[in-house]
Write a protein that holds these residues in place. Structure first.
Motif, PDB file in Angstrom:
ATOM      1  N   CYS A   1      59.116 -45.284 -19.310  1.00 21.58           N
ATOM      2  CA  CYS A   1      59.960 -44.740 -20.020  1.00 21.58           C
ATOM      3  C   CYS A   1      60.527 -45.140 -21.539  1.00 21.58           C
ATOM      4  N   HIS A   2      60.322 -46.583 -22.192  1.00 18.74           N
ATOM      5  CA  HIS A   2      60.970 -47.359 -22.783  1.00 18.74           C
ATOM      6  C   HIS A   2      61.408 -46.622 -24.325  1.00 18.74           C
ATOM      7  N   ASP A   3      59.948 -46.025 -24.437  1.00 15.92           N
ATOM      8  CA  ASP A   3      60.317 -46.322 -25.957  1.00 15.92           C
ATOM      9  C   ASP A   3      59.499 -44.492 -26.342  1.00 15.92           C
ATOM     10  N   LEU A   4      59.916 -43.592 -25.631  1.00 19.08           N
ATOM     11  CA  LEU A   4      59.923 -42.389 -25.441  1.00 19.08           C
ATOM     12  C   LEU A   4      60.134 -41.812 -26.990  1.00 19.08           C
TER      13      LEU A   4
ATOM     14  N   PHE B   1      52.225 -48.646 -33.373  1.00 20.70           N
ATOM     15  CA  PHE B   1      51.942 -49.370 -32.207  1.00 20.70           C
ATOM     16  C   PHE B   1      53.088 -48.971 -31.629  1.00 20.70           C
ATOM     17  N   HIS B   2      54.182 -47.898 -31.732  1.00 17.88           N
ATOM     18  CA  HIS B   2      55.176 -47.783 -30.468  1.00 17.88           C
ATOM     19  C   HIS B   2      54.216 -46.245 -29.372  1.00 17.88           C
ATOM     20  N   ASN B   3      53.319 -46.521 -28.994  1.00 17.82           N
ATOM     21  CA  ASN B   3      52.936 -44.663 -28.358  1.00 17.82           C
ATOM     22  C   ASN B   3      52.407 -45.521 -27.652  1.00 17.82           C
TER      23      ASN B   3
ATOM     24  N   LYS C   1      49.322 -45.739 -25.655  1.00 16.24           N
ATOM     25  CA  LYS C   1      49.124 -47.209 -25.291  1.00 16.24           C
ATOM     26  C   LYS C   1      50.447 -49.048 -25.263  1.00 16.24           C
ATOM     27  N   HIS C   2      50.978 -48.793 -25.940  1.00 15.77           N
ATOM     28  CA  HIS C   2      52.165 -49.525 -26.368  1.00 15.77           C
ATOM     29  C   HIS C   2      52.984 -49.174 -24.595  1.00 15.77           C
ATOM     30  N   CYS C   3      53.494 -47.982 -24.268  1.00 19.32           N
ATOM     31  CA  CYS C   3      54.000 -47.983 -23.057  1.00 19.32           C
ATOM     32  C   CYS C   3      53.723 -48.279 -21.926  1.00 19.32           C
TER      33      CYS C   3
ATOM     34  N   SER D   1      58.694 -57.937 -21.099  1.00 17.89           N
ATOM     35  CA  SER D   1      57.589 -57.416 -21.031  1.00 17.89           C
ATOM     36  C   SER D   1      57.180 -56.524 -22.480  1.00 17.89           C
ATOM     37  N   ASP D   2      58.362 -56.361 -23.002  1.00 16.42           N
ATOM     38  CA  ASP D   2      58.027 -55.445 -24.425  1.00 16.42           C
ATOM     39  C   ASP D   2      57.412 -56.266 -25.601  1.00 16.42           C
ATOM     40  N   ILE D   3      58.151 -57.727 -25.291  1.00 10.85           N
ATOM     41  CA  ILE D   3      57.418 -57.501 -27.223  1.00 10.85           C
ATOM     42  C   ILE D   3      56.292 -59.217 -26.686  1.00 10.85           C
TER      43      ILE D   3
END
Ligand SMILES: COc1ccc(NC(=O)[C@H](C)Nc2nc3c(cnn3-c3ccccc3C)c(=O)[nH]2)cc1
Ligand SMILES: [Zn+2]
Length: 325
Positions: free
Chosen positions: A111-114, A71-73, A75-77, A221-223
């Motif tokens: 940058c939020h899930d780097l 998930f936190h890849n 594509k999510h960014c 935007s994130d969820i």
């Protein structure tokens, strides 16, 4: 990764500004070009003198620092950044907010899930990982995502802010830290309540107000996968549950506490979504709709349809179970 200089048609440029954008039909290299397009469409390159090759190096380094997890890849960014881009146009923020705040929001989204490892803060803290130790259990993941972002910006060839003034950089750094740290869901109620408290008389010229709005917008935007068309959103739920199940499997192996909504033996897709949409997503979107009524049709209606879809699925599953017992 060859970032093909994809000639982007006017039709795609418009489609990119809508929450119906389907990330699944684009290659990573094409999404990189679309990220560059977002910067130029918002005039960031001219206003902040961001050279094209520096933006290219920055985005390439960002791409490299996202991990290949379900998930936190990257594509999510891209999805979070594209949703932020869509919200900026949908709510016409260019006419109510300073451009530097839009730059902060878009860069924070990217940058939020780097370097997310696929294991959430609860795991980091319970397993006493290096990150939990370094950040004293205080939003270890979000602190790490933000630190990795500024490590990348320290490299001159990646520093998209190298041509802004000291004061501008100070404001950008403070804003990105605030926005990325705001994505920690354990702070959800704290941030939503702060937004509710300033709602009745929101003042776009009051920095305290716009600072909270920026945190709300990156959270939304994130969820907000469920605000997208079902054929775009549903695969994202499969990816999320895959990542959650990997974590709970690991927690069981290591004898660590297991979060109920991550336990493959306890969770079903509809049960995880009906609660999340009803108690997390809709209240958040209703608050934002007070400020931007147009979000009713673009965001709230699709999410209500998703709630109906998962509620239907939940009752069908329950009926099936009753017939079996
Ligand atoms: C208050 O902290 C919370 C609240 C809810 C959740 N997650 C859920 O309720 C379940 C698993 N569903 C869910 N969680 C989602 C979605 C999108 N992002 N997202 C997510 C992913 C990672 C961490 C936190 C969240 C909310 C989504 O569509 N559904 C996770 C953390
Ligand atoms: Zn995220």
């Amino acid at each position: 990764l060859q970032m093909r200089s994809l000639e982007v048609s006017e039709e795609v440029r418009q489609y990119l500004k809508t929450p119906t954008f389907d990330n699944w039909s684009w290659e990573d290299a094409e999404m990189m070009v679309l990220l560059q397009l977002m910067f130029s469409d918002l005039d960031f390159n001219s206003i902040f003198n961001i050279e094209a090759d520096v933006l290219h190096h920055f985005l390439f380094e960002i791409y490299r620092r996202y991990n290949n997890i379900p998930f936190h890849n990257f594509k999510h960014c891209f999805c979070v950044t594209q949703m932020m881009f869509g919200l900026i146009w949908l709510t016409d923020l260019r006419s109510t907010m300073d451009t530097i705040d839009l730059l902060i929001m878009l860069t924070s989204a990217i940058c939020h899930d780097l370097d997310h490892t696929g294991y959430n803060n609860a795991y980091q803290i319970n397993a006493r990982t290096e990150l939990a130790l370094r950040y004293n259990d205080i939003s270890p993941l979000e602190n790490h995502h933000c630190a990795v972002a500024f490590k990348i910006l320290e490299r001159d060839e990646c520093n998209i802010f190298r041509n802004v003034s000291m004061d501008q950089f100070k404001r950008i750094r403070e804003g990105i830290i605030r926005c990325i740290l705001a994505t920690d869901m354990t702070r959800h109620n704290e941030i939503l309540n702060k937004f509710k408290s300033i709602q009745p008389c929101f003042d776009f010229s009051n920095k305290d107000h716009t600072d909270v709005l920026m945190m709300i917008l990156i959270k939304v935007s994130d969820i907000s996968n469920e605000a997208r068309p079902m054929e775009v959103a549903e695969p994202w739920l499969d990816c999320l549950l895959q990542e959650f199940f990997n974590q709970s499997d690991m927690e069981k192996l290591e004898g660590l506490p297991v979060t109920p909504f991550m336990d493959r033996d306890k969770v079903t897709k509809p049960s995880s979504q009906t609660g999340f949409i009803r108690f997390v997503l809709l209240p958040l979107f209703m608050e934002l709709k007070n400020l931007f009524p147009c979000l009713e049709q673009h965001i709230i209606h699709p999410v209500q349809k998703a709630l109906d879809y998962y509620t239907e699925m939940e009752t069908a599953l329950e009926r099936e179970n009753q017939n079996q017992n």
